[in-house]
Write a protein that holds these residues in place. Structure first.
Motif, short mmCIF file in Angstrom:
data_model
loop_
_atom_site.label_atom_id
_atom_site.label_comp_id
_atom_site.label_asym_id
_atom_site.label_seq_id
_atom_site.Cartn_x
_atom_site.Cartn_y
_atom_site.Cartn_z
N GLY A 62 0.99 -0.88 0.36
CA GLY A 62 -0.12 -0.03 -0.12
C GLY A 62 0.76 1.70 -0.16
N PRO A 63 2.09 1.37 0.76
CA PRO A 63 2.44 2.14 0.76
C PRO A 63 3.62 2.96 -0.67
CG PRO A 63 3.01 1.51 2.80
CD PRO A 63 2.45 0.38 2.14
N ALA A 64 3.48 1.01 -1.28
CA ALA A 64 4.86 1.65 -2.30
C ALA A 64 3.83 1.81 -3.40
CB ALA A 64 5.27 0.07 -2.52
N ILE A 65 1.88 1.83 -3.90
CA ILE A 65 1.43 2.55 -4.61
C ILE A 65 1.17 4.02 -3.57
CG2 ILE A 65 -1.21 2.49 -4.96
CD1 ILE A 65 -0.90 -0.48 -4.51
N GLU A 66 0.87 4.57 -3.23
CA GLU A 66 0.74 5.91 -2.88
C GLU A 66 1.94 6.56 -2.63
OE1 GLU A 66 -0.80 8.95 0.78
OE2 GLU A 66 -0.40 6.96 0.86
N ALA A 67 3.11 5.74 -3.13
CA ALA A 67 4.99 7.13 -3.02
C ALA A 67 4.44 7.29 -4.28
CB ALA A 67 5.13 6.06 -2.44
N TRP A 68 4.62 5.85 -5.36
CA TRP A 68 4.50 5.94 -6.38
C TRP A 68 3.71 6.80 -7.03
CZ3 TRP A 68 1.59 6.03 -11.09
CH2 TRP A 68 1.74 5.88 -12.03
N LEU A 69 2.14 6.93 -6.69
CA LEU A 69 1.11 8.04 -7.42
C LEU A 69 1.71 9.31 -6.94
CD1 LEU A 69 -1.70 6.16 -5.97
CD2 LEU A 69 -0.94 6.82 -8.36
N GLN A 70 2.30 9.62 -5.74
CA GLN A 70 2.92 10.66 -5.94
C GLN A 70 4.41 11.28 -5.98
OE1 GLN A 70 3.99 10.37 -1.35
NE2 GLN A 70 2.53 10.95 -0.67
N ARG A 71 4.58 10.70 -6.69
CA ARG A 71 5.49 10.83 -8.02
C ARG A 71 4.91 11.47 -8.81
NH1 ARG A 71 8.08 6.59 -5.58
NH2 ARG A 71 7.92 4.99 -7.55
N ALA A 72 3.86 10.48 -9.66
CA ALA A 72 3.26 10.68 -10.84
C ALA A 72 2.53 11.73 -11.13
CB ALA A 72 2.91 9.25 -11.64
N ILE A 73 1.19 11.96 -9.44
CA ILE A 73 -0.17 12.45 -10.18
C ILE A 73 0.70 13.96 -10.10
CG2 ILE A 73 -1.64 12.95 -9.42
CD1 ILE A 73 -2.15 10.01 -9.49
N SER A 74 -0.23 14.92 -10.96
CA SER A 74 0.58 16.39 -10.69
C SER A 74 -0.87 17.23 -9.96
CB SER A 74 1.12 17.25 -12.12
OG SER A 74 -0.03 17.61 -12.55
N SER A 75 -2.12 16.38 -10.65
CA SER A 75 -3.13 17.39 -9.89
C SER A 75 -3.26 17.08 -8.20
CB SER A 75 -4.13 16.99 -11.21
OG SER A 75 -4.40 15.81 -11.58
N PRO A 76 -4.04 17.74 -7.98
CA PRO A 76 -5.07 17.15 -6.45
C PRO A 76 -4.80 16.64 -6.46
CG PRO A 76 -5.41 19.73 -7.34
CD PRO A 76 -4.97 19.20 -8.82
N TRP A 77 -5.00 15.48 -4.99
CA TRP A 77 -5.54 13.69 -5.37
C TRP A 77 -5.08 13.44 -3.65
CZ3 TRP A 77 -2.68 9.11 -3.66
CH2 TRP A 77 -1.51 9.94 -3.61
N GLN A 78 -6.80 13.00 -3.40
CA GLN A 78 -6.05 12.01 -2.24
C GLN A 78 -6.25 10.67 -1.95
OE1 GLN A 78 -9.31 13.12 0.65
NE2 GLN A 78 -11.41 12.04 -0.85
#
Length: 174
Positions: A23-39
């Motif tokens: 789960g943390p690996a997915i979230e870390a990848w998303l933090q690097r990849a997504i530039s628009s606001p997300w939660q």
């Protein structure tokens, strides 16, 4: 703001027998990849059709997640029932996601043919099953994520923009 559900499926992690690394690996990848606001909303459940199906329904129907990424439960072991839970929950299956993840994973590990990942749509939520190993998660997200923003557009979910240097999303020109 886009909501992304991250669902770790593991008997042992759900019991606290070991820390969830996927789960943390997915979230870390998303933090690097997504530039628009997300939660992100993260949960861990035990393997099995009922707990996985209930969690997926909750993410899609109650929490209105635009995207749900699962990790775990996609192998051939008796308790690996994530694809069966998906079949009971999704309205449309998108088998191309699983096909691409297996193909790209086969380049590094011959056991990728044992994986049963898939993807599908429930309402205006896209659900993608990822493998359980953090390194495999990154390989698979790098492969399939270019199609995710456009898929979300097509189903009426929230709009995602990406950092092109990490993953270039593809939207056909009008």
């Amino acid at each position: 703001m886009v909501t992304i559900g991250i669902l770790t499926i593991s008997d042992r992690a759900s019991l606290g027998q070991y820390p969830d690394a996927s789960g943390p690996a997915i979230e870390a990848w998303l933090q690097r990849a997504i530039s628009s606001p997300w939660q992100a909303i993260r949960r861990t459940v035990a393997d099995g059709i009922e707990p996985v199906g209930n969690a997926l329904r909750d993410f899609c129907d109650q929490l209105r997640a635009d995207l749900v990424l699962t990790t775990g439960g996609t192998g051939p072991a008796p308790r690996d029932l994530t694809p069966e839970a998906m079949q009971a929950v999704v309205e449309k299956e998108l088998p191309g996601f699983g096909e691409l993840m297996r193909r790209i994973s086969l380049e590094t590990v011959p056991t990728a043919i044992l994986s049963r990942q898939t993807a599908g749509i429930r309402g205006r939520s896209l659900i993608i099953n990822l493998p359980g190993k953090p390194r495999s998660i990154e390989v698979c997200l790098n492969a399939v994520f270019p199609a995710v923003p456009y898929c979300l557009d097509l189903i009426g979910a929230g709009r995602i923009e990406t950092h092109e240097a990490v993953v270039a999303s593809f939207r056909p020109s009008a």
